[in-house]
Design a protein around this motif. Structure first.
Motif, PDB file in Angstrom:
ATOM      1  N   ALA A  66       0.826  -1.208   0.000  1.00 37.19           N
ATOM      2  CA  ALA A  66       0.000   0.000   0.000  1.00 37.19           C
ATOM      3  C   ALA A  66       0.860   1.259   0.000  1.00 37.19           C
ATOM      4  O   ALA A  66       0.553   2.249  -0.689  1.00 37.19           O
ATOM      5  N   PHE A  67       1.939   1.255   0.756  1.00 36.27           N
ATOM      6  CA  PHE A  67       2.839   2.410   0.835  1.00 36.27           C
ATOM      7  C   PHE A  67       3.908   2.398  -0.257  1.00 36.27           C
ATOM      8  O   PHE A  67       4.624   3.387  -0.424  1.00 36.27           O
ATOM      9  N   ASP A  68       4.030   1.260  -0.941  1.00 36.26           N
ATOM     10  CA  ASP A  68       5.108   1.042  -1.908  1.00 36.26           C
ATOM     11  C   ASP A  68       6.466   1.258  -1.237  1.00 36.26           C
ATOM     12  O   ASP A  68       7.397   1.804  -1.820  1.00 36.26           O
ATOM     13  N   SER A  69       6.561   0.815   0.014  1.00 32.26           N
ATOM     14  CA  SER A  69       7.782   1.017   0.790  1.00 32.26           C
ATOM     15  C   SER A  69       7.763   0.090   1.991  1.00 32.26           C
ATOM     16  O   SER A  69       6.884   0.206   2.852  1.00 32.26           O
ATOM     17  N   TRP A  70       8.744  -0.823   2.080  1.00 31.74           N
ATOM     18  CA  TRP A  70       8.797  -1.672   3.270  1.00 31.74           C
ATOM     19  C   TRP A  70       9.268  -0.910   4.514  1.00 31.74           C
ATOM     20  O   TRP A  70       8.803  -1.218   5.631  1.00 31.74           O
ATOM     21  N   PRO A  71      10.164   0.109   4.406  1.00 29.69           N
ATOM     22  CA  PRO A  71      10.485   0.873   5.619  1.00 29.69           C
ATOM     23  C   PRO A  71       9.259   1.571   6.202  1.00 29.69           C
ATOM     24  O   PRO A  71       9.090   1.631   7.423  1.00 29.69           O
ATOM     25  N   ALA A  72       8.400   2.105   5.317  1.00 34.73           N
ATOM     26  CA  ALA A  72       7.186   2.758   5.813  1.00 34.73           C
ATOM     27  C   ALA A  72       6.269   1.746   6.500  1.00 34.73           C
ATOM     28  O   ALA A  72       5.606   2.071   7.499  1.00 34.73           O
ATOM     29  N   ALA A  73       6.223   0.528   5.967  1.00 34.03           N
ATOM     30  CA  ALA A  73       5.385  -0.505   6.587  1.00 34.03           C
ATOM     31  C   ALA A  73       5.897  -0.856   7.976  1.00 34.03           C
ATOM     32  O   ALA A  73       5.106  -1.040   8.912  1.00 34.03           O
ATOM     33  N   LEU A  74       7.221  -0.952   8.139  1.00 35.00           N
ATOM     34  CA  LEU A  74       7.776  -1.238   9.462  1.00 35.00           C
ATOM     35  C   LEU A  74       7.552  -0.063  10.419  1.00 35.00           C
ATOM     36  O   LEU A  74       7.229  -0.260  11.593  1.00 35.00           O
TER      37      LEU A  74
END
Length: 443
Positions: free
Chosen positions: A197-205
């Motif tokens: 959804a964020f197109d970003s795994w750092p944002a997901a964490l």
């Protein structure tokens, strides 16, 4: 008065002790955290509100641990991290649980339990927010801060449950346990969808900082005002515990079952992805495994406490967990959901049995609190070697087969310690009440 507590055989439950409720099994630290007559939440704060915020805080104690495993592959790809670094990343939070959990009781006595929970929630949120920056120092710093906060709050929460819900402690402890499992399941299952959804795994964490901030905001009204005349709890000295063989058997059983659990938390999603599952399916599979711990954690201690000793139950539940893990590693992918559920049942039951042995091997609550602290400090330090060894073994061999051998070896060692910890005996210690010092404080 000094009380000698012998390590003689007890026929089933100790004389005069009834079968422990779930609250008794999960709340051995409560006496060290708050005096029974200590201040409850401020007047006007309804019990249902306290229950809601307790659950919300509890949910926050697992996503920081279970979310990283969902995106290990992306983390290694985008940061160039080595297997050794990832092993450290999955090991550090477990070390922090043990190291900082020991600081919780003195912090609570000095500043008040609710204030410590509020500050550590905010620290956890700040630590998780650091995961927005996918480089070495922010990731390590985030892991240490979040692990420390979880270690402190995890020790304090059971005492609050016992104090604020004395007539419904068993029910609320069951709810607390389910909230922990739900948080772990959310971290494992929702992180990959969030990354998409964020197109970003750092944002997901880093997203998991948001519920921590929300919990802190809702927690604020529950902080009581300080009272100058608040009585202090009686303190007791417990000597001989670290020299007692049974205490070490309980400690090692607790640590080894935790070691197995943190191998799963840190690496099972990646194992399933390497076997061919896509990231979302692997995360949901592990999420379901964590949720399966809930009924096991509720039912297994009730059944085990009714037996003369717990040795047979320990062997059975550890065998179930081993079968589940081996199934996840080697069984056809079409059946992996079944084996993951079996693994969850085994791990939930092992966790409950570890807590139960602390209570049943202790003759009173003072000893139980100290034995719990010993089992936590040593146990989590031992458990931290699991994720680290898993990463190194896979890096050296390029295969998960070596991890299966590790899991098998630890399970066998856990069974051996469990055979000692499950005997109907008490630890051999001396309990001595400490003299009270009369002080006048306006704090």
């Amino acid at each position: 008065m000094t009380t000698e507590v012998a390590g003689s055989t007890a026929p089933g439950l100790p004389q005069g002790q009834t079968a422990p409720t779930l609250a008794d099994e999960l709340l051995p630290e409560a006496e060290l955290v708050e005096p029974p007559q200590g201040p409850a939440a401020p007047a006007g704060v309804p019990r249902w509100w306290l229950a809601v915020v307790l659950v919300l805080v509890s949910i926050n104690l697992r996503p920081a641990l279970s979310s990283v495993g969902s995106v290990l592959e992306e983390l290694m790809r985008d940061t160039g991290a080595s297997a050794a670094f990832v092993s450290v990343l999955t090991t550090l939070p477990v070390l922090c649980l043990g190291a900082f959990g020991l600081a919780a009781p003195p912090l609570a006595r000095r500043f008040g339990t609710e204030r410590v929970v509020l500050v550590t929630l905010l620290a956890m949120a700040a630590g998780l927010a650091l995961r927005l920056f996918p480089s070495f120092l922010p990731l390590i710093g985030s892991t240490v801060v979040a692990g420390a906060a979880i270690g402190i709050i995890g020790v304090l929460m059971p005492g609050l449950v016992k104090r604020d819900f004395p007539k419904h402690a068993s029910l609320m402890t069951g709810v607390y346990t389910m909230a922990l499992c739900a948080g772990g399941a959310l971290g494992a299952g929702a992180t990959v969808p969030l990354a998409k959804a964020f197109d970003s795994w750092p944002a997901a964490l880093a997203f998991w900082a948001a519920p921590a901030v929300l919990a802190a905001i809702l927690w604020w009204p529950s902080i009581p005002k300080r009272r100058a005349d608040q009585p202090k709890p009686v303190q007791y000295a417990v000597t001989g515990l670290w020299r007692d063989r049974l205490a070490w058997q309980v400690t090692l059983f607790t640590g080894l079952q935790s070691l197995l659990a943190y191998i799963v938390f840190g690496w099972l999603i990646q194992i399933l992805r390497d076997r061919g599952l896509d990231a979302m399916t692997a995360g949901l599979t592990v999420s379901g495994s964590v949720l399966a711990q809930v009924p096991a954690a509720l039912i297994v201690p009730i059944l085990a406490a009714r037996r003369r000793d717990q040795r047979g139950m320990i062997i059975l539940i550890m065998t179930i967990g081993l079968m589940g893990m081996l199934g996840c590693l080697f069984a056809p992918l079409s059946t992996v959901a079944f084996w993951a559920l079996l693994l969850g049942i085994g791990q939930g039951g092992n966790f409950a049995l570890a807590l139960l042995t602390i209570v049943l091997r202790s003759p009173d609550s003072h000893v139980a609190a100290r034995l719990s602290s010993m089992a936590q400090s040593v146990g989590y330090t031992l458990a931290a070697t699991g994720p680290f060894a898993t990463g190194l073994l896979h890096s050296w061999t390029g295969s998960w087969d070596s991890v299966a051998l590790l899991y098998l070896g630890v399970t066998i060692a856990g069974m051996a310690c469990g055979l000692g910890a499950g005997r109907a005996r008490h630890v051999n210690v001396t309990v001595t009440p400490l003299p009270q010092r009369t002080t006048v404080s306006g704090a």
